[in-house]
Scaffold this active site. Structure first.
Site, PDB file in Angstrom:
ATOM      1  N   GLU A  79       0.877  -1.115   0.067  1.00  0.00           N
ATOM      2  CA  GLU A  79      -0.138   0.077  -0.037  1.00  0.00           C
ATOM      3  C   GLU A  79       0.795   1.552  -0.053  1.00  0.00           C
ATOM      4  O   GLU A  79       0.469   2.322   0.464  1.00  0.00           O
ATOM      5  CB  GLU A  79      -0.907  -0.017   1.515  1.00  0.00           C
ATOM      6  CG  GLU A  79      -1.856  -1.244   1.410  1.00  0.00           C
ATOM      7  CD  GLU A  79      -2.967  -1.379   0.415  1.00  0.00           C
ATOM      8  OE1 GLU A  79      -2.733  -0.700  -0.785  1.00  0.00           O
ATOM      9  OE2 GLU A  79      -3.820  -2.372   0.731  1.00  0.00           O
ATOM     10  N   HIS A  98      -2.729   2.221   8.849  1.00  0.00           N
ATOM     11  CA  HIS A  98      -3.697   1.616   7.943  1.00  0.00           C
ATOM     12  C   HIS A  98      -4.111   0.262   8.817  1.00  0.00           C
ATOM     13  O   HIS A  98      -3.069  -0.255   9.353  1.00  0.00           O
ATOM     14  CB  HIS A  98      -3.532   1.461   6.651  1.00  0.00           C
ATOM     15  CG  HIS A  98      -4.351   0.212   6.041  1.00  0.00           C
ATOM     16  ND1 HIS A  98      -5.579   0.262   5.901  1.00  0.00           N
ATOM     17  CD2 HIS A  98      -3.935  -1.137   5.302  1.00  0.00           C
ATOM     18  CE1 HIS A  98      -6.204  -1.040   5.489  1.00  0.00           C
ATOM     19  NE2 HIS A  98      -5.190  -1.898   5.038  1.00  0.00           N
ATOM     20  N   HIS A 100      -6.752  -3.229   9.842  1.00  0.00           N
ATOM     21  CA  HIS A 100      -7.876  -4.121   9.570  1.00  0.00           C
ATOM     22  C   HIS A 100      -8.745  -4.211  10.901  1.00  0.00           C
ATOM     23  O   HIS A 100      -9.261  -5.431  11.217  1.00  0.00           O
ATOM     24  CB  HIS A 100      -7.751  -5.279   8.958  1.00  0.00           C
ATOM     25  CG  HIS A 100      -6.986  -5.466   7.863  1.00  0.00           C
ATOM     26  ND1 HIS A 100      -6.591  -6.576   7.062  1.00  0.00           N
ATOM     27  CD2 HIS A 100      -6.682  -4.409   6.790  1.00  0.00           C
ATOM     28  CE1 HIS A 100      -6.020  -6.102   5.938  1.00  0.00           C
ATOM     29  NE2 HIS A 100      -6.038  -4.785   5.806  1.00  0.00           N
ATOM     30  N   TYR A 125     -15.740  13.435  20.220  1.00  0.00           N
ATOM     31  CA  TYR A 125     -14.037  13.131  20.019  1.00  0.00           C
ATOM     32  C   TYR A 125     -14.109  12.645  18.866  1.00  0.00           C
ATOM     33  O   TYR A 125     -13.066  13.013  18.139  1.00  0.00           O
ATOM     34  CB  TYR A 125     -13.919  12.105  21.265  1.00  0.00           C
ATOM     35  CG  TYR A 125     -12.148  12.497  21.381  1.00  0.00           C
ATOM     36  CD1 TYR A 125     -11.615  13.410  21.873  1.00  0.00           C
ATOM     37  CD2 TYR A 125     -11.533  11.026  20.957  1.00  0.00           C
ATOM     38  CE1 TYR A 125     -10.402  13.682  22.098  1.00  0.00           C
ATOM     39  CE2 TYR A 125     -10.167  11.128  21.363  1.00  0.00           C
ATOM     40  CZ  TYR A 125      -9.591  12.548  21.827  1.00  0.00           C
ATOM     41  OH  TYR A 125      -8.208  12.554  21.893  1.00  0.00           O
ATOM     42  N   HIS A 165     -12.592  -3.714   3.485  1.00  0.00           N
ATOM     43  CA  HIS A 165     -11.091  -3.712   3.858  1.00  0.00           C
ATOM     44  C   HIS A 165     -10.889  -3.088   5.213  1.00  0.00           C
ATOM     45  O   HIS A 165     -10.697  -3.761   6.156  1.00  0.00           O
ATOM     46  CB  HIS A 165     -10.390  -2.931   2.757  1.00  0.00           C
ATOM     47  CG  HIS A 165      -8.862  -3.095   2.567  1.00  0.00           C
ATOM     48  ND1 HIS A 165      -7.979  -2.716   1.658  1.00  0.00           N
ATOM     49  CD2 HIS A 165      -8.052  -3.557   3.777  1.00  0.00           C
ATOM     50  CE1 HIS A 165      -6.822  -2.686   2.119  1.00  0.00           C
ATOM     51  NE2 HIS A 165      -6.946  -3.148   3.330  1.00  0.00           N
TER      52      HIS A 165
HETATM   53  O1  LIG Z   1      -5.044  -5.768   3.044  1.00  0.00           O
HETATM   54  C1  LIG Z   1      -4.101  -5.754   2.401  1.00  0.00           C
HETATM   55  O2  LIG Z   1      -3.468  -6.867   1.926  1.00  0.00           O
HETATM   56  C2  LIG Z   1      -2.979  -4.520   2.800  1.00  0.00           C
HETATM   57  O3  LIG Z   1      -3.681  -3.606   2.713  1.00  0.00           O
HETATM   58  C3  LIG Z   1      -2.379  -5.043   4.205  1.00  0.00           C
HETATM   59  O4  LIG Z   1      -3.180  -4.468   5.274  1.00  0.00           O
HETATM   60  C4  LIG Z   1      -1.302  -5.522   4.481  1.00  0.00           C
HETATM   61  O5  LIG Z   1      -0.370  -5.712   3.393  1.00  0.00           O
HETATM   62  P1  LIG Z   1       1.221  -5.454   3.431  1.00  0.00           P
HETATM   63  O6  LIG Z   1       1.366  -3.910   4.315  1.00  0.00           O
HETATM   64  O7  LIG Z   1       1.577  -5.304   2.172  1.00  0.00           O
HETATM   65  O8  LIG Z   1       1.704  -6.567   4.179  1.00  0.00           O
HETATM   66 ZN   LIG Z   2      -5.008  -3.776   4.324  1.00  0.00          ZN
END
Ligand SMILES: O=C(O)[C@@H](O)C(=O)COP(=O)(O)O
Ligand SMILES: [Zn+2]
Length: 214
Positions: A79, A98, A100, A125, A165
């Site tokens: 990413e 980022h 999940h 907040y 995602h």
């Molecule tokens: O969801 C995905 O595959 C990427 O957004 C992620 O979270 C992990 O990918 P890498 O940072 O390339 O390991």
């Molecule tokens: Zn991801």
């Protein structure tokens, strides 16, 4: 590299690894999901692809130069383009996170969300730290089209939810990006807890009276 620059970069390496360990220890990232980056004087440090954020080696972080070229460390996150768009569109961005994280990822899979504001301003907040949260249409992770899809949105929003995602957030510092994405996760949890319960989000006027610190 002069010693001052080097010690600044060393500190940024430590900060990235420390944040990764903290997010992992608290279950905000699992397996090898998620990625982090931080601005340094001559480019960016990013987490390598396919590593656990809980076990980052500061010396092996990926280094990208000011043009976004990989110039050191392990291969960067898939990413990296997404992170670079956020930095380029938001001149004051010093860090990007980022994740999940479970509740935000759950919301990202829901049908019928308002794409302009997919989580309402339930608390002050959230409105202060995250602001209006747009939903970015689904693209496969690492697809350059995802970076194109966020280009215009990123100029107006520092927090985005990627459909099916998870969230990506920039901040003036790495720590402020982390604080914002953690608040986003907590508010996504409230949003799901409150489903089916009559709820009053803050009004536009109430939101406009808040300080929007990042
Ligand atoms: O969801 C995905 O595959 C990427 O957004 C992620 O979270 C992990 O990918 P890498 O940072 O390339 O390991
Ligand atoms: Zn991801």
């Amino acid at each position: 590299m002069n010693p001052i620059t080097k010690s600044h970069e060393s500190r940024q390496r430590e900060r990235l690894a420390t944040l990764g360990a903290s997010l992992f220890a608290r279950g905000l990232t699992t397996g090898t999901s998620g990625n982090l980056s931080v601005r340094v004087s001559d480019g960016w440090l990013m987490t390598p692809t396919n590593v656990s954020l809980g076990a980052l080696d500061p010396e092996r972080l990926s280094k990208l130069d000011d043009n976004g070229r990989h110039v050191g460390g392990d291969r960067p996150t898939k990413e990296s383009l997404l992170h670079l768009v956020l930095y380029r569109q938001r001149g004051d961005a010093g860090g990007v996170v980022h994740l999940h994280s479970t509740y935000a990822a759950a919301v990202s899979c829901m049908d019928g969300l308002d794409p302009a504001e997919c989580v309402p301003p339930l608390t002050a907040y959230f409105a202060m730290r995250v602001g209006r949260l747009p939903l970015v249409p689904y693209h496969r992770p690492g697809d350059p089209a995802l970076a194109t899809a966020i280009h215009d949105l990123a100029a107006r929003h520092h927090a985005l939810l990627l459909a099916n995602h998870g969230p990506i957030v920039s901040g003036t510092t790495l720590e402020s990006a982390a604080a914002a994405i953690e608040e986003l996760e907590e508010t996504a949890k409230l949003f799901l807890l409150l489903r089916g319960i009559p709820t009053r989000p803050l009004s536009d006027q109430e939101v406009s009276q808040l300080d929007r610190g990042r």
